[in-house]
Design a protein around this motif. Structure first.
Motif, mmCIF file in Angstrom:
data_model
loop_
_atom_site.group_PDB
_atom_site.id
_atom_site.type_symbol
_atom_site.label_atom_id
_atom_site.label_comp_id
_atom_site.label_asym_id
_atom_site.label_seq_id
_atom_site.Cartn_x
_atom_site.Cartn_y
_atom_site.Cartn_z
ATOM 1 N N ARG A 167 -7.785 3.949 0.533
ATOM 2 C CA ARG A 167 -8.032 2.606 -0.479
ATOM 3 C C ARG A 167 -7.349 1.065 -0.605
ATOM 4 O O ARG A 167 -7.837 0.565 -0.605
ATOM 5 C CB ARG A 167 -8.676 3.313 -2.211
ATOM 6 C CG ARG A 167 -10.042 4.071 -2.097
ATOM 7 C CD ARG A 167 -10.292 4.294 -3.474
ATOM 8 N NE ARG A 167 -11.042 5.297 -3.363
ATOM 9 C CZ ARG A 167 -12.021 6.449 -3.326
ATOM 10 N NH1 ARG A 167 -10.730 7.171 -3.648
ATOM 11 N NH2 ARG A 167 -12.666 7.094 -3.530
ATOM 12 N N ALA A 168 -6.020 1.609 -0.700
ATOM 13 C CA ALA A 168 -5.094 1.044 -1.375
ATOM 14 C C ALA A 168 -4.576 -0.488 -0.047
ATOM 15 O O ALA A 168 -4.766 -1.743 -0.186
ATOM 16 C CB ALA A 168 -3.370 1.428 -1.300
ATOM 17 N N ILE B 5 -8.337 -6.766 2.459
ATOM 18 C CA ILE B 5 -9.671 -7.792 2.656
ATOM 19 C C ILE B 5 -8.984 -8.558 1.282
ATOM 20 O O ILE B 5 -9.242 -9.801 1.828
ATOM 21 C CB ILE B 5 -10.787 -6.654 1.287
ATOM 22 C CG1 ILE B 5 -11.425 -5.593 2.551
ATOM 23 C CG2 ILE B 5 -11.685 -7.022 0.899
ATOM 24 C CD1 ILE B 5 -12.231 -4.607 1.692
ATOM 25 N N ASP B 6 -8.071 -8.514 0.332
ATOM 26 C CA ASP B 6 -7.476 -9.517 0.193
ATOM 27 C C ASP B 6 -7.284 -10.631 1.236
ATOM 28 O O ASP B 6 -7.300 -11.552 1.215
ATOM 29 C CB ASP B 6 -6.263 -9.049 -1.050
ATOM 30 C CG ASP B 6 -6.995 -8.540 -2.093
ATOM 31 O OD1 ASP B 6 -7.852 -8.482 -2.132
ATOM 32 O OD2 ASP B 6 -6.093 -7.782 -2.767
ATOM 33 N N ASP C 264 -8.030 -2.397 0.678
ATOM 34 C CA ASP C 264 -8.182 -3.601 -1.168
ATOM 35 C C ASP C 264 -6.890 -4.513 -0.304
ATOM 36 O O ASP C 264 -7.269 -6.143 -0.429
ATOM 37 C CB ASP C 264 -7.129 -2.753 -2.178
ATOM 38 C CG ASP C 264 -8.458 -1.834 -2.423
ATOM 39 O OD1 ASP C 264 -10.095 -2.366 -1.992
ATOM 40 O OD2 ASP C 264 -8.083 -1.464 -3.940
ATOM 41 N N ARG C 265 -5.977 -4.468 0.282
ATOM 42 C CA ARG C 265 -5.078 -5.695 0.442
ATOM 43 C C ARG C 265 -5.914 -6.302 1.886
ATOM 44 O O ARG C 265 -5.597 -7.259 1.775
ATOM 45 C CB ARG C 265 -3.600 -4.494 0.609
ATOM 46 C CG ARG C 265 -2.534 -3.926 -0.473
ATOM 47 C CD ARG C 265 -2.673 -4.649 -1.275
ATOM 48 N NE ARG C 265 -1.917 -5.861 -1.257
ATOM 49 C CZ ARG C 265 -0.987 -6.923 -2.412
ATOM 50 N NH1 ARG C 265 -0.939 -6.700 -3.086
ATOM 51 N NH2 ARG C 265 -0.727 -7.858 -1.184
ATOM 52 N N ALA D 260 0.987 -1.063 0.052
ATOM 53 C CA ALA D 260 -0.074 0.066 -0.277
ATOM 54 C C ALA D 260 0.899 1.550 0.269
ATOM 55 O O ALA D 260 0.003 2.403 -0.202
ATOM 56 C CB ALA D 260 -1.449 -0.149 1.339
ATOM 57 N N SER E 43 1.468 3.711 -2.769
ATOM 58 C CA SER E 43 0.180 3.929 -3.760
ATOM 59 C C SER E 43 0.457 5.773 -3.037
ATOM 60 O O SER E 43 0.579 5.667 -1.662
ATOM 61 C CB SER E 43 -1.606 4.273 -3.082
ATOM 62 O OG SER E 43 -0.977 2.480 -3.834
ATOM 63 N N ARG F 290 -17.853 -1.947 1.413
ATOM 64 C CA ARG F 290 -16.823 -0.863 0.528
ATOM 65 C C ARG F 290 -17.346 0.317 0.602
ATOM 66 O O ARG F 290 -16.912 0.926 0.321
ATOM 67 C CB ARG F 290 -16.190 -1.919 -0.792
ATOM 68 C CG ARG F 290 -15.307 -3.009 -0.678
ATOM 69 C CD ARG F 290 -14.973 -3.373 -2.033
ATOM 70 N NE ARG F 290 -13.949 -3.922 -2.298
ATOM 71 C CZ ARG F 290 -12.629 -4.071 -1.657
ATOM 72 N NH1 ARG F 290 -12.432 -3.169 -2.227
ATOM 73 N NH2 ARG F 290 -11.908 -5.488 -2.254
ATOM 74 N N GLU G 65 -16.902 4.019 0.758
ATOM 75 C CA GLU G 65 -16.397 5.068 0.728
ATOM 76 C C GLU G 65 -17.093 6.010 0.605
ATOM 77 O O GLU G 65 -16.807 7.039 -0.063
ATOM 78 C CB GLU G 65 -16.886 4.364 -0.738
ATOM 79 C CG GLU G 65 -15.630 3.456 -2.113
ATOM 80 C CD GLU G 65 -14.894 4.258 -2.746
ATOM 81 O OE1 GLU G 65 -14.990 5.125 -2.859
ATOM 82 O OE2 GLU G 65 -13.471 3.791 -2.441
#
Length: 231
Positions: free
Chosen positions: A100-101, A107-108, A104-105, A89, A92, A198, A202
């Motif tokens: 956001r990065a 959640i992955d 996202d990471r 992340a 970014s 998400r 947001e």
């Protein structure tokens, strides 16, 4: 330096230390997997010896006490999390893009589990939240570090005018709570909760209405300008 095919005492010591580091790493990595499923209380010298095919006495020599083994396991989990979530992340830009990065990471990390039991801290903090001591301190410190990482990025996003003026600590708390809920939902098979989380996050990253109006006015003013004509 090797002389006549024999190793110096220093080289022998270095090799022994390296083997010790490698052995500790193998033990704690397996311990992390166990703890993600059964909690740190499920980690024992005997279980690790059986799983790894090494002697119980050898593991006890490396860690001495179960508490020391648990703390080393917590640190190994932290290192794996940093490599999987934090470091990627950081590529970014700071602020909204990095939030956001990070999301996202994270959640992955839960959906495609880094650890077989999902989030390591989700599995272990509930066990130790009312048990004062070094293990709880280590878990809590790492949880606080994650919260601080998020809060720092919210603070930068506010300072740059990327999002509405909000309390960074509160926003970080909300994101962290949502991600913990995602981990639980994924473990229970409710994958649709990921999209819901998400969407809520947001909303926290939306620009203020004032900033949106300013952007709209700038866009409108630009479109009204007559293009220069060539003569």
């Amino acid at each position: 330096m090797v002389i006549s095919g024999r190793q110096t005492a220093g080289e022998t010591t270095d090799r022994r230390l390296l083997r010790g580091v490698q052995s500790r790493r193998a033990v704690t990595r397996r311990a992390v997997d166990i703890a993600s499923l059964d909690g740190l209380d499920g980690v024992s010298f005997g279980r690790l010896a059986e799983d790894l095919g090494i002697s119980k006495a050898g593991i006890q020599t490396l860690f001495r006490t179960k508490e020391a083994l648990q703390i080393a396991t917590v640190e190994t989990a932290r290192e794996a999390f940093v490599d999987a979530v934090i470091r990627p992340a950081l590529r970014s830009p700071a602020g909204v893009a990095r939030i956001r990065a990070l999301v996202d990471r994270w959640i992955d990390y839960a959906v495609q589990p880094l650890f077989p039991g999902g989030c390591f801290w989700g599995a272990n903090l509930p066990q130790f939240d009312s048990r004062p001591g070094p293990v709880r301190d280590a878990l809590h410190q790492q949880q606080r570090a994650w919260h601080t990482t998020l809060a720092t990025q919210f603070r930068r996003a506010v300072a740059r005018g990327e999002i509405a003026d909000t309390d960074p600590e509160s926003a970080a708390f909300q994101v962290s709570a949502l991600l913990n809920a995602v981990n639980l939902a994924v473990r229970l098979g409710d994958d649709d909760r990921v999209a819901m989380a998400r969407h809520v996050i947001e909303g926290l990253l939306a620009p203020s209405s004032r900033d949106s109006r300013r952007a709209a006015r700038r866009s409108s003013a630009t479109s009204r300008k007559s293009p220069a004509t060539s003569r």
